[in-house]
Write a protein that holds these residues in place. Structure first.
Motif, short mmCIF file in Angstrom:
data_model
loop_
_atom_site.label_atom_id
_atom_site.label_comp_id
_atom_site.label_asym_id
_atom_site.label_seq_id
_atom_site.Cartn_x
_atom_site.Cartn_y
_atom_site.Cartn_z
N UNK A 34 55.08 35.10 51.91
CA UNK A 34 54.50 34.37 52.69
C UNK A 34 52.94 34.61 52.83
N UNK A 35 51.96 33.69 52.41
CA UNK A 35 50.51 33.74 52.64
C UNK A 35 49.93 33.17 53.75
N UNK A 36 49.15 33.77 54.63
CA UNK A 36 48.36 33.05 55.45
C UNK A 36 47.18 33.90 55.81
N UNK A 37 46.12 33.28 56.69
CA UNK A 37 44.74 33.62 56.53
C UNK A 37 43.63 32.70 56.39
N UNK A 65 45.15 25.50 50.42
CA UNK A 65 46.51 25.69 50.15
C UNK A 65 46.78 25.66 48.49
N UNK A 66 46.30 24.48 47.79
CA UNK A 66 46.56 24.29 46.58
C UNK A 66 45.94 25.32 45.74
N UNK A 67 44.68 25.85 46.24
CA UNK A 67 44.16 26.90 45.46
C UNK A 67 44.88 28.32 45.44
N UNK A 68 45.48 28.52 46.56
CA UNK A 68 46.17 29.56 46.69
C UNK A 68 47.48 29.65 45.63
N UNK A 69 48.02 28.45 45.96
CA UNK A 69 49.40 28.34 44.98
C UNK A 69 48.97 28.20 43.67
N UNK A 70 47.79 28.12 43.11
CA UNK A 70 47.39 27.83 41.60
C UNK A 70 47.33 29.16 41.20
N UNK A 71 46.92 29.88 42.13
CA UNK A 71 46.59 31.57 41.51
C UNK A 71 47.85 32.39 41.95
N UNK A 72 48.33 32.26 43.12
CA UNK A 72 49.48 33.20 43.32
C UNK A 72 51.04 32.56 43.19
N UNK A 73 51.99 33.26 42.80
CA UNK A 73 53.30 32.83 42.78
C UNK A 73 54.08 33.34 43.74
N UNK A 74 53.62 32.79 44.99
CA UNK A 74 54.24 32.72 46.13
C UNK A 74 55.30 31.61 46.74
N UNK A 75 55.98 32.12 47.75
CA UNK A 75 57.16 31.04 48.34
C UNK A 75 56.78 29.97 49.18
N UNK A 76 55.61 30.52 49.85
CA UNK A 76 55.11 29.84 50.94
C UNK A 76 53.51 29.86 51.76
N UNK A 77 53.01 29.21 51.93
CA UNK A 77 51.64 29.19 52.39
C UNK A 77 51.61 28.64 53.76
#
Length: 430
Positions: A69-72, A78-90
């Protein structure tokens, strides 16, 4: 029992300690770690402060096992995060009220689509749910045993006394992340938290939340000097004045009463967001001030025997040579006790970030040709020049040694590379 780890890459941030505290109070076995070692955890919460973290730590994060899970602050985009990181939830924006739901998603008892503020990848693409505001009542943070060793701009910890800022600055993330209405925490909760942090080893405290003087204030009623004075008096009674500071103050949000409180209950410094000496650039930034307001605020602080530092931004889109010279002239006239110079950063989710997305490189100082070829851009050249001049502008000038010169060159180059990278990420070139 589900094992949970909260990771924070470079510092024990307030947000990471808060999220770990919420998880503890929910009954989970939780550990707060500085760095990105998720070994042994079933669920990993990752607190990312800077957009550059998406690239700097991408491979490490993508190799962490467990439900991630990514936050901060990076969650503003969030789209930028998901585009660069293979994580389950933002978790977008304010997250402490959503931690329990994130754990339910991790266990499979709740579908992520039912969670407010959740963003995730699906076969249909990115799913992004609207975020919500959190209550200002909260758990005590989980304080790491080595908190006394932290040094974040001179403080062991930044405590959050309020959220939100009525300002409209194009480069600032706070109004977008927390809103423009100021929401202040109950005084008794803040004091309990400060005592806990102090008992756990924190020594030097800084007040955060956007503009430091806004505690107890309202977007419509304005500054509440009495609430702010009480805040400083109560915290200072625990920390001692020398261990308390109020960074990040707007020059149009100070009064004689507020400066009296800062003089009596803190280490005697004010940190003004000045940004530019050009009226034209200040208007472009939607800063809501004029150079004359800066001069008045600095003079007022000095009347209260306070030391004054100022932050300045160069390389803002549209800044020309005259704008830059006006900024240097103002900085020289002020003769501050300290200066902080930075290249304009297009933080995702801000108005500046949106502007830079559509800006051609030839119109962006971060990519414009410098006059001196030893710099990569006009923005880097101006940042270095201002940093160098600032040592002469000071109330107590500092000799420029070879070592200092090398340090300033490195600082300007590091900023240039950082802003280049963020800009490329926004424009989807990375």
């Amino acid at each position: 029992m589900t094992r949970v780890v909260v990771l924070t890459p470079e510092h024990y941030t307030y947000g990471s300690m808060l999220i770990a505290g919420v998880l503890r109070d929910l009954g989970y076995s939780v550990e707060l770690r500085k760095g990105l070692d998720g070994t042994g955890a079933d669920v990993v919460f990752i607190s990312l402060q800077s957009t550059i973290h998406l690239l700097r730590y991408r491979d490490i994060i993508n190799n962490i096992r467990g439900f991630r899970v990514v936050g901060g602050p990076v969650s503003m985009d969030p789209e930028l995060v998901l585009r660069h990181l293979d994580v389950d939830l933002v978790i977008q924006g304010e997250g402490e009220d959503k931690v329990g739901m994130a754990m339910e998603v991790a266990s499979g008892s709740l579908d992520a689509s039912e969670m407010s503020g959740a963003a995730f990848k699906s076969p249909e693409g990115f799913i992004i749910n609207d975020p919500t505001r959190c209550s200002m009542k909260r758990a005590l943070p989980l304080v790491p045993a080595d908190i006394s060793q932290e040094n974040i701009r001179g403080a062991s910890v930044y405590i959050e006394t309020h959220r939100g800022c009525p300002g409209n600055c194009t480069f600032c993330q706070v109004p977008e992340f927390f809103g423009r209405e100021v929401r202040s925490r109950p005084m008794e909760d803040i004091i309990v938290e400060v005592r806990e942090l102090r008992k756990s080893g924190a020594r030097r405290f800084a007040i955060s939340g956007g503009t430091g003087t806004l505690y107890g204030s309202s977007r419509f009623r304005g500054i509440d000097e009495d609430a702010f004075t009480e805040l400083l008096r109560e915290i200072s009674g625990i920390t001692g004045p020398r261990n308390l500071t109020v960074p990040d103050i707007r020059v149009d949000m100070v009064t004689p009463e507020i400066l009296d409180a800062i003089s009596e209950y803190t280490n005697g410094w004010v940190f003004y967001g000045i940004e530019s000496g050009s009226r034209r650039i200040l208007r472009r930034m939607k800063k809501g001030i004029k150079p004359g307001d800066v001069i008045e605020a600095v003079e007022l602080a000095r009347e209260h025997n306070l030391k004054v530092a100022g932050s300045f931004i160069v390389g803002y889109p549209g800044e020309d040579e005259r704008d830059y010279e006006e900024t240097l002239e103002l900085a020289d006239e002020l003769m501050l006790d300290d200066y902080f110079v930075s290249i304009a950063e297009p933080i995702p989710g801000t108005e500046l970030g949106d502007e830079v997305k559509g800006l051609e490189d030839e119109d962006n100082p971060v990519f414009m040709e410098p006059s001196d070829r030893k710099f990569r851009s006009l923005a880097e050249e101006r940042a270095f020049g201002f940093m160098l001049d600032s040592y002469v502008f000071r109330s107590m000038p500092i000799p420029v040694t070879d070592e200092l010169l090398r340090s300033l060159k490195k600082e300007a180059r590091d900023q240039q590379e950082h802003i280049e990278t963020v800009t490329h990420m926004l424009k989807r070139k990375l």
